[in-house]
Motif scaffolding. Structure first.
Motif, short mmCIF file in Angstrom:
data_model
loop_
_atom_site.label_atom_id
_atom_site.label_comp_id
_atom_site.label_asym_id
_atom_site.label_seq_id
_atom_site.Cartn_x
_atom_site.Cartn_y
_atom_site.Cartn_z
N TRP A 92 0.69 -0.57 0.00
CA TRP A 92 0.27 0.21 0.00
C TRP A 92 0.84 1.23 -0.16
O TRP A 92 1.03 2.84 -0.66
CB TRP A 92 -0.67 0.17 1.34
CG TRP A 92 -1.86 0.65 1.20
CD1 TRP A 92 -3.05 1.30 0.20
CD2 TRP A 92 -1.81 1.99 2.14
NE1 TRP A 92 -3.35 2.26 0.79
CE2 TRP A 92 -3.03 3.19 1.46
CE3 TRP A 92 -0.86 2.40 3.22
CZ2 TRP A 92 -3.31 3.91 2.51
CZ3 TRP A 92 -1.93 3.48 3.44
CH2 TRP A 92 -2.58 4.64 3.23
N TYR A 93 2.07 1.54 0.55
CA TYR A 93 2.78 2.42 0.55
C TYR A 93 3.53 2.56 -0.45
O TYR A 93 3.59 3.02 -1.07
CB TYR A 93 3.41 2.28 2.05
CG TYR A 93 2.82 3.11 3.63
CD1 TYR A 93 2.85 4.47 3.67
CD2 TYR A 93 2.91 2.01 4.08
CE1 TYR A 93 2.44 4.87 4.53
CE2 TYR A 93 2.14 2.41 5.02
CZ TYR A 93 1.82 3.67 5.76
OH TYR A 93 1.60 4.23 6.85
N ALA A 94 3.59 0.94 -0.81
CA ALA A 94 4.47 1.12 -2.36
C ALA A 94 3.97 2.38 -3.23
O ALA A 94 4.05 2.81 -4.06
CB ALA A 94 4.77 0.54 -2.61
N ALA A 95 2.32 1.46 -3.58
CA ALA A 95 1.95 2.29 -4.38
C ALA A 95 1.69 4.35 -3.91
O ALA A 95 1.34 5.28 -4.91
CB ALA A 95 0.25 2.37 -4.30
N VAL A 132 12.45 -1.21 1.49
CA VAL A 132 11.46 -1.93 0.23
C VAL A 132 11.55 0.02 0.41
O VAL A 132 11.54 0.01 -0.85
CB VAL A 132 10.68 -1.87 1.19
CG1 VAL A 132 9.58 -2.32 0.22
CG2 VAL A 132 10.96 -3.93 1.67
N LEU A 133 11.84 0.32 1.36
CA LEU A 133 11.54 2.10 0.24
C LEU A 133 12.57 2.39 -0.71
O LEU A 133 12.16 3.79 -1.81
CB LEU A 133 11.40 2.81 1.62
CG LEU A 133 10.32 3.01 2.49
CD1 LEU A 133 10.49 3.64 4.10
CD2 LEU A 133 8.96 2.54 2.18
N ARG A 134 13.69 1.96 -0.34
CA ARG A 134 15.19 2.23 -1.24
C ARG A 134 14.87 1.73 -2.56
O ARG A 134 14.82 2.23 -3.76
CB ARG A 134 16.09 2.01 -0.52
CG ARG A 134 16.48 3.04 0.50
CD ARG A 134 18.64 2.53 0.86
NE ARG A 134 18.30 3.07 2.64
CZ ARG A 134 18.62 2.67 3.45
NH1 ARG A 134 17.71 1.52 2.94
NH2 ARG A 134 18.73 3.60 4.63
N ALA A 135 14.39 0.30 -2.68
CA ALA A 135 13.97 0.25 -3.84
C ALA A 135 13.02 0.50 -4.68
O ALA A 135 12.65 0.03 -5.86
CB ALA A 135 13.99 -1.48 -3.62
N VAL A 136 11.74 1.03 -3.77
CA VAL A 136 10.46 1.65 -4.59
C VAL A 136 10.66 2.94 -4.87
O VAL A 136 11.00 3.04 -5.73
CB VAL A 136 9.80 1.40 -3.36
CG1 VAL A 136 8.26 2.10 -4.64
CG2 VAL A 136 8.68 0.46 -3.59
N VAL A 140 4.75 -6.05 -3.15
CA VAL A 140 5.58 -4.75 -2.89
C VAL A 140 5.28 -4.48 -4.67
O VAL A 140 5.32 -3.38 -5.49
CB VAL A 140 6.56 -4.24 -2.33
CG1 VAL A 140 7.47 -2.54 -3.10
CG2 VAL A 140 6.46 -4.09 -1.54
N ALA A 141 5.99 -5.76 -5.20
CA ALA A 141 6.69 -5.36 -7.38
C ALA A 141 5.42 -5.32 -8.16
O ALA A 141 5.04 -4.41 -8.57
CB ALA A 141 8.01 -6.23 -7.36
#
Length: 190
Positions: free
Chosen positions: A56-59, A89-93, A105-106
């Motif tokens: 959800w945060y990734a979106a 995860v945040l860095r990857a996004v 997330v992907a």
């Protein structure tokens, strides 16, 4: 009285999140009703059902970054960090590295990008999301994407948009935009 209450709300938000919301003060001065209506977007952006927090945060972060690579993106990252989302995860996004993201997330990152691009590939990702988490999760993601885009759009329209600035995750600046360094970081490196 309404202006006073709205200003207090903005003061608290700025303190809590270390964020400049001066555009909201201008909106309050122009029309307290408009500012109040705009503040209601927050409720839309908080709706999350049946979808994991990281996804959800990734979106939201992917959508806000599409509109802004400055303070709004940092605010979304800070909110995600405070919610316990992994810095990796945040860095990857932010770096747009789906191979470094967990599969959920992907999937959402790809769906968000395809949605923003009006790409037909969104249909395949949408189907996978509904199959995995259900229709409420899809609605949650649609609201996250929409709400994330409203704030920077209004800021830019009111003359408060910022050029790319440093985005920090876990105390460390993140390099994104395919290896380009945000201007303020590049200047300090010279």
């Amino acid at each position: 009285m309404i202006r006073w209450g709205l200003r207090r709300m903005i003061d608290k938000f700025e303190r809590d999140w270390n964020y400049d919301a001066s555009y909201m003060r201008e909106m309050i001065d122009a029309s307290p009703r408009a500012a109040w209506l705009f503040s209601r977007v927050t409720a839309l952006g908080k709706f999350r059902r049946d979808v994991p927090g990281e996804a959800w945060y990734a979106a939201g972060i992917t959508a806000v970054r599409h509109e802004d690579c400055g303070p709004c993106t940092q605010l979304a990252v800070t909110m995600a960090e405070r919610a316990g989302i992994s810095p990796a995860v945040l860095r990857a996004v932010l770096a747009e590295e789906p191979e470094a993201m967990p599969p959920d997330v992907a999937l959402v990152w790809r769906f968000t990008r395809a949605t923003l691009a009006h790409d037909a590939a969104a249909d395949e990702y949408r189907e996978a999301i509904v199959k995995r988490w259900g229709q409420r999760a899809l609605v949650s993601l649609a609201f996250a994407i929409t709400a994330a885009r409203i704030y920077p759009t209004v800021k830019y329209a009111l003359g408060h948009g910022k050029a790319c600035t440093r985005v920090v995750v876990g105390g460390t600046p993140v390099v994104f935009d395919h290896g380009r360094i945000p201007a303020d970081v590049a200047l300090r490196m010279q």
